[in-house]
Design an enzyme around this catalytic site. Structure first.
Site, PDB file in Angstrom:
ATOM      1  N   GLY A  47       0.826  -1.199   0.000  1.00  0.00           N
ATOM      2  CA  GLY A  47       0.000   0.000   0.000  1.00  0.00           C
ATOM      3  C   GLY A  47       0.859   1.247   0.000  1.00  0.00           C
ATOM      4  N   ALA A  51      -0.380   6.261   4.870  1.00  0.00           N
ATOM      5  CA  ALA A  51       0.289   5.393   5.839  1.00  0.00           C
ATOM      6  C   ALA A  51       1.422   4.613   5.177  1.00  0.00           C
ATOM      7  CB  ALA A  51      -0.721   4.439   6.475  1.00  0.00           C
ATOM      8  N   GLY A  52       1.153   3.988   4.042  1.00  0.00           N
ATOM      9  CA  GLY A  52       2.151   3.143   3.393  1.00  0.00           C
ATOM     10  C   GLY A  52       3.321   3.918   2.831  1.00  0.00           C
ATOM     11  N   SER A 291     -16.942  17.329   0.984  1.00  0.00           N
ATOM     12  CA  SER A 291     -16.175  17.430   2.225  1.00  0.00           C
ATOM     13  C   SER A 291     -16.995  17.931   3.409  1.00  0.00           C
ATOM     14  CB  SER A 291     -14.989  18.367   2.014  1.00  0.00           C
ATOM     15  OG  SER A 291     -14.358  18.652   3.243  1.00  0.00           O
ATOM     16  N   ARG A 337     -20.134  12.724  12.347  1.00  0.00           N
ATOM     17  CA  ARG A 337     -20.706  12.196  11.116  1.00  0.00           C
ATOM     18  C   ARG A 337     -21.849  11.216  11.342  1.00  0.00           C
ATOM     19  NH1 ARG A 337     -14.965  11.313   7.857  1.00  0.00           N
ATOM     20  NH2 ARG A 337     -14.654  13.530   7.384  1.00  0.00           N
ATOM     21  N   GLU A 429      -5.854   2.929   7.994  1.00  0.00           N
ATOM     22  CA  GLU A 429      -7.239   2.447   8.050  1.00  0.00           C
ATOM     23  C   GLU A 429      -7.333   0.932   8.070  1.00  0.00           C
ATOM     24  OE1 GLU A 429     -11.502   3.071   5.626  1.00  0.00           O
ATOM     25  OE2 GLU A 429      -9.658   3.999   4.876  1.00  0.00           O
ATOM     26  N   ARG A 439     -15.253   7.616  13.486  1.00  0.00           N
ATOM     27  CA  ARG A 439     -14.093   8.483  13.297  1.00  0.00           C
ATOM     28  C   ARG A 439     -14.549   9.916  13.128  1.00  0.00           C
ATOM     29  NH1 ARG A 439     -11.717  10.872   9.118  1.00  0.00           N
ATOM     30  NH2 ARG A 439     -12.743   9.683   7.460  1.00  0.00           N
TER      31      ARG A 439
END
Length: 634
Positions: A47, A51-52, A291, A337, A429, A439
């Site tokens: 990934g 993050a990756g 958004s 949310r 994630e 979240r």
């Protein structure tokens, strides 16, 4: 319910003692690997999202040889590029009372007290360093007139802590991580493998030692080994078929790891984003996010009269219901949310919706700030909305409705981001660790970069210090299994496409495991999913071969995994009879329709072990710095 009880689970790597110093004490106690030994070690990172990419670049900077894999044609095409609104950090640049403690409290409360205190506090601690790091990389965050970094508010907070780059924050952050990654690729410390999909995890002598991958252009199957494997492959929201995720997003990497022994935590914790463009037709392939930042200046409303078909401009203020402002006066349109999504669904179900949606109106903001200021803040989002719907948000309100966006569940990890298979680390994630049952907006980018730039590089050495490890064995068995699965998919020769099965599964999941769940609906889903899976293996049709580019084959393999994951999601949702965050059980709600938690019975993370009959392990959640209370935003 068809599952077995397993042994209790506990994260043994988070230090005891004061919450505020746990991360520093853990970093200092972690064993190190010398620079000379790092050069002899290999780490696989699957990934290349935030993050990756950040993890691969940072590990290579430390001296490890990194093998990077992604199915996109370039690492910078990872789905993190689509994130719009911003990234949270406790910098208090607005001078409105923000702090690490407040960000920690907002995040753990926003997750409805279903996350570990230790992980959430660490996330808040490193948030400020993320901003400093990205500014140093040249990420073009928005700035005020005087040149200082600007911030705005997101749901579930009463301070302005969200840093942003118009509506393209994910893109700009990913370009920053990508340039760091590209530098290491050029230096030869990262070996990049684009257009390559992970199809299995190699486990040798009880340790994760490599991956089996397929070249998506040539169809070649190959095995790559290393001293540790890091999964940064994102979430599984596309199990619902229609979501804000890119079409290629899938669960294959983490699901195949789960079947190899990595436990899957809280799979039913999925997030429905309240502001998305509504479904436009039966053959739609994905949904488009608008958004959450738009709710800073946009006001959400519906006609006060059921079935009112007048154009929005013809409905006077006195005949409008600004239902979020009415129900949640302290937070208004910036409630979390899950709460905004359920409130939107409720007014639409009651007959007050406009089509299948509600209005997001910027008339007040344009009148107060002027069109130029609104365009500076949201111009690219307005342009995207107009291109898709042919409506101009500067002239008429947007029409929005909730859609699947993010998954809080994922592979179980401890404080060091280690999965239950030694040598397997899971970040971003793809793991379950930081967000509980919901979240907060602008926290996904924060977690991805925290894990990749700061947490994983600080703790992976503690595992690798046990090396060097013996040469990996059993790799041939994993590769043979992948070849057999591909052959089986090609051999069915039925009359239905993978897309048709994916669409049917998505509708079933949305109906029974979506915004509202019930025992009756989940039982129905658990009855129908195995039947649909059996039909998949009886009627699937994959044209072409496995020895060349074949996107139908790729999709078929991913749908096969979704059909298995969906059953575990519904089982997890059925066993958790409380409501919390994004998991809303119709049987567990307050008289005014809010979620009702059951802390006495469900204050735990549910970690599922793969077996013919799934095995449930419970990790109790202990709270010392906060006391779980009813989550109120009124």
């Amino acid at each position: 319910m068809n599952y077995d009880e397993g042994s209790p689970l506990r994260d043994t790597r988070a230090p005891d003692g004061p919450l505020e110093t746990r991360w520093e004490r853990r970093r200092l106690s972690a064993r190190l690997v010398s620079p000379a030994n790092r050069r002899r070690m290999r780490v696989i990172v699957v990934g290349t999202g935030l993050a990756g990419a950040s993890a691969a670049a940072t590990l290579a900077e430390l001296g490890y040889t990194v093998l990077s894999f992604c199915y996109q044609d370039s690492p910078r095409r990872a789905h993190s590029v689509a994130a719009q609104g911003g990234i949270n950090a406790a910098k208090n640049y607005a001078g409105d009372g923000d702090s690490v403690a407040r960000l920690f409290h907002d995040t753990i409360k926003g997750g409805d007290f279903r996350a570990r205190e230790s992980n959430v506090h660490r996330l808040a601690e490193v948030s400020g360093a993320i901003i400093d790091h990205c500014v140093a990389q040249g990420v073009p965050f928005a700035r005020e007139y005087g040149g200082l970094l600007d911030t705005r508010s997101f749901g579930g907070a009463q301070v302005s802590r969200t840093f942003y780059a118009r509506g393209q924050t994910g893109q700009q952050l990913l370009l920053g991580a990508y340039q760091a990654l590209a530098r290491q690729i050029h230096a030869g410390r990262v070996l990049s493998h684009p257009r390559t999909e992970m199809l299995d995890l190699v486990v040798s002598a009880g340790r994760a030692r490599g991956v089996v991958v397929r070249d998506l252009v040539s169809g070649e199957i190959s095995t790559h080994t290393a001293d540790a494997v890091v999964l940064a492959t994102g979430g599984y929201g596309n199990v619902f078929h229609l979501s804000t995720n890119a079409k290629g997003c899938n669960t294959t990497a983490i699901w195949r790891a789960h079947k190899r022994g990595a436990w899957f935590a809280n799979p039913c914790f999925t997030q429905i984003h309240p502001t998305c463009i509504p479904v436009g037709g039966d053959h739609q392939s994905k949904l488009t996010l608008m958004s959450e930042s738009l709710r800073n200046d946009g006001r959400v409303w519906v006609p006060a009269k059921q079935g009112d078909s007048r154009a929005p401009g013809q409905i006077p203020e006195s005949e409008r219901d600004y239902f979020l402002e009415r129900r949640y006066p302290r937070f208004g349109n910036l409630v979390p949310r899950d709460i905004a999504a359920r409130a939107t669904k409720a007014v639409c179900d009651a007959g007050y919706g406009v089509g299948r949606g509600v209005y997001l109106d910027f008339a007040d903001a344009i009148g107060r700030l002027g069109k130029e200021v609104v365009a500076e803040r949201y111009g690219n989002l307005f342009e995207m909305y107009q291109r898709i719907t042919a409506d101009d948000p500067y002239e008429v309100p947007m029409r929005i409705y909730p859609a699947v966006h993010y998954t809080m569940g994922g592979l179980w990890v401890d404080y060091d981001l280690r999965a239950t298979i030694p040598g397997l680390f899971v970040i971003g994630e793809a793991n379950f660790s930081d967000h509980g049952a919901n979240r907060l907006g602008a926290s996904a980018l924060m977690q991805g970069l925290a894990d990749g730039y700061f947490v994983l590089p600080a703790v992976i050495g503690d595992y690798l210090a046990d090396g060097p490890f013996d040469e990996a064995v059993d790799a041939e068995e994993a590769e043979d299994g992948v070849r057999a699965t591909i052959a089986a998919l090609l051999a069915v020769r039925g009359d239905r496409t993978p897309e048709s099965f994916h669409r049917e599964l998505g509708r079933l999941m949305w109906e029974h495991c979506g915004m509202e769940r019930s025992a009756e609906g989940l039982a129905e889903a658990l009855k129908r999913i195995p039947d649909l899976r059996a039909e998949f293996w009886r009627r699937l049709r994959v044209v072409g071969s496995g020895t060349a580019l074949n996107q139908t084959l790729e999709h078929a393999g991913r749908v096969a995994d979704f059909l298995e994951l969906a059953e575990l999601m519904c089982l997890d949702a059925l066993h958790r009879t409380e409501s919390c965050g994004g998991h809303f059980r119709a049987e567990s709600q307050t008289p005014d329709g809010e979620a009702r938690r059951d802390d006495a019975r469900f204050a735990y993370a549910a970690a599922w072990e793969h077996a013919d009959t799934p095995i449930l392990h419970r990790e109790p959640l202990e709270f010392t710095a906060v006391h779980p209370t009813e989550r109120s935003y009124r």
